[in-house]
Write a protein that holds these residues in place. Sequence first.
Motif, mmCIF file in Angstrom:
data_model
loop_
_atom_site.group_PDB
_atom_site.id
_atom_site.type_symbol
_atom_site.label_atom_id
_atom_site.label_comp_id
_atom_site.label_asym_id
_atom_site.label_seq_id
_atom_site.Cartn_x
_atom_site.Cartn_y
_atom_site.Cartn_z
ATOM 1 N N TYR A 170 0.844 -1.214 0.116
ATOM 2 C CA TYR A 170 -0.035 0.087 -0.016
ATOM 3 C C TYR A 170 0.810 1.219 0.035
ATOM 4 O O TYR A 170 0.139 2.355 -0.119
ATOM 5 C CB TYR A 170 -0.825 -0.057 1.224
ATOM 6 C CG TYR A 170 -1.860 -1.292 1.030
ATOM 7 C CD1 TYR A 170 -2.624 -1.387 0.231
ATOM 8 C CD2 TYR A 170 -1.601 -2.044 2.517
ATOM 9 C CE1 TYR A 170 -3.540 -2.653 0.321
ATOM 10 C CE2 TYR A 170 -2.452 -3.404 2.212
ATOM 11 C CZ TYR A 170 -3.424 -3.568 1.371
ATOM 12 O OH TYR A 170 -4.095 -4.658 1.458
ATOM 13 N N ASP A 171 2.030 1.168 0.051
ATOM 14 C CA ASP A 171 3.035 2.130 0.124
ATOM 15 C C ASP A 171 3.832 2.491 -1.035
ATOM 16 O O ASP A 171 4.731 3.378 -1.105
ATOM 17 C CB ASP A 171 4.008 2.383 1.438
ATOM 18 C CG ASP A 171 3.087 2.148 2.676
ATOM 19 O OD1 ASP A 171 2.321 2.998 2.988
ATOM 20 O OD2 ASP A 171 3.511 1.283 3.765
ATOM 21 N N ILE A 172 3.759 1.397 -2.071
ATOM 22 C CA ILE A 172 4.598 1.652 -3.232
ATOM 23 C C ILE A 172 3.891 1.895 -4.318
ATOM 24 O O ILE A 172 2.727 1.995 -4.322
ATOM 25 C CB ILE A 172 5.347 0.077 -3.467
ATOM 26 C CG1 ILE A 172 4.295 -0.800 -3.606
ATOM 27 C CG2 ILE A 172 6.278 -0.319 -2.256
ATOM 28 C CD1 ILE A 172 4.832 -2.104 -4.281
ATOM 29 N N ASN A 173 4.731 2.291 -5.349
ATOM 30 C CA ASN A 173 3.796 2.668 -6.681
ATOM 31 C C ASN A 173 3.958 1.622 -7.470
ATOM 32 O O ASN A 173 5.091 0.925 -7.484
ATOM 33 C CB ASN A 173 4.473 3.954 -7.205
ATOM 34 C CG ASN A 173 3.936 5.333 -6.729
ATOM 35 O OD1 ASN A 173 4.194 5.860 -5.839
ATOM 36 N ND2 ASN A 173 2.877 5.729 -7.680
ATOM 37 N N ILE A 174 2.879 1.020 -8.297
ATOM 38 C CA ILE A 174 2.911 0.385 -9.243
ATOM 39 C C ILE A 174 2.431 0.766 -10.568
ATOM 40 O O ILE A 174 1.702 1.628 -10.642
ATOM 41 C CB ILE A 174 2.050 -1.059 -8.988
ATOM 42 C CG1 ILE A 174 2.372 -1.744 -7.649
ATOM 43 C CG2 ILE A 174 2.004 -2.101 -10.001
ATOM 44 C CD1 ILE A 174 1.331 -2.598 -7.026
ATOM 45 N N SER A 175 3.143 0.428 -11.799
ATOM 46 C CA SER A 175 2.636 0.982 -12.888
ATOM 47 C C SER A 175 3.185 0.072 -13.960
ATOM 48 O O SER A 175 4.222 -0.726 -13.727
ATOM 49 C CB SER A 175 3.195 2.157 -13.216
ATOM 50 O OG SER A 175 4.555 2.359 -13.808
#
Length: 417
Positions: free
Chosen positions: A329-334
């Motif tokens: 929930y604290d990382i960015n995913i793309s």
Amino acid sequence: MEFKRVVVTGLGALTPIGNTVPEYWNGLINGVSGAAFIKSFDVSKFKTKFACEVKNFDAEGFLGRKEARKLDPFVQYALFSTEEAVKDAGLDFGKLDTSRIGVIWGSGIGGLKTFLDEVVNFAKGDGTPKFNPFFIPKMIADIAPGHISIKYGLRGPNFTTVSACASSNNSLIDAFNYLRLGKANMFITGGSEAIINEAGIGGFNAMHALSTRNDDPSTASRPFDLDRDGFVAGEGAGTIILEELGHALKRGAKIYAEMVGGGMSADAYHMTAPHPDGLGASLVMKAALEDAGLTPADVDYVNVHGTSTPIGDPQEVKAIQDAFGDRVYDINISSTKSMTGHLLGAAGAVEAIASILALKNGIIPPTINHFTDDPAFDPRINFTFNTAQKRDINVVQSNGFGFGGHNASVIFKKYQQ
């Protein structure tokens, strides 16, 4: 033994959204789609009529007409992106020990266009075998690193990794391991693919793997969207110069990032489908973190495989949740495939470049073409939908998964002396 440190000192890219690294990066952060109707052959009878083709690439202008005719497009692309990376790294091979500089390259398929053309020409004839003498050396998947080494006189380790869509991640990992073991000083590594032709599109259509959103090609690649219906084929190349830190410092090289780990695993499940619970994908991310001596708490951004397929995206999300726990929930995913399409064997290299530039510039490229939330995904996960996000990034992880259950994940870290 104490491992040597490995750094990134040069980048080169030829992609559907830019023919140089600056063009590619500009396309990424501005959410540009590379998908459009196919121009290279007649698609009127094909289920899918669009792809992410390379645009405005002049092979004859780059190589000369005679040389271009000897090379399959996947080799042309490899040489083009490598020339940019070599210049970017400021390399003068006349001043370096070329016996300790190698080339490890990834390609999932190799010279598919060459194979198609030769077989079709034979089938149209009377059965007399009239094959081009360049047929085999144009087609074989290992020929790209051969041509790169010949062009620059590089006599270190030289081979191709073939693991479908994980191929160029595997090439990066192999180069990384040779360097940190002290077996070489530098590698030109990456991958290239050129499958946008009748055989490539027809073959993937027969598998029901491609999107058929012919009414709106530019939004067809929709990773993690409820209405995703398959991946969009892409083509191009990405080149990364990996170098042993001491060697890089001695020659005064600029340093983009440090490569700190790589993981590999197998799904051991199905010929083409990923494991439904993401077991192999979770395992490979954990393996890469362990190899890097990092924990999930250290990672800021994951450039996911994210192909926009109904069965592929959910298993990767499950895998990330398993590998990262509450840190998810604290990382960015793309998924940058939303813009470039799926470059198959070149995907890992092109997406590693996106990851390195995200690290360097503090910007997360978006996952574009998101219209409808999929209730299967936890809404607290930050998929970086539609708009790039600024963020201080210290560690990035980039995933690649291939047919046959091949998984490879690489990790880059902000360079510190």
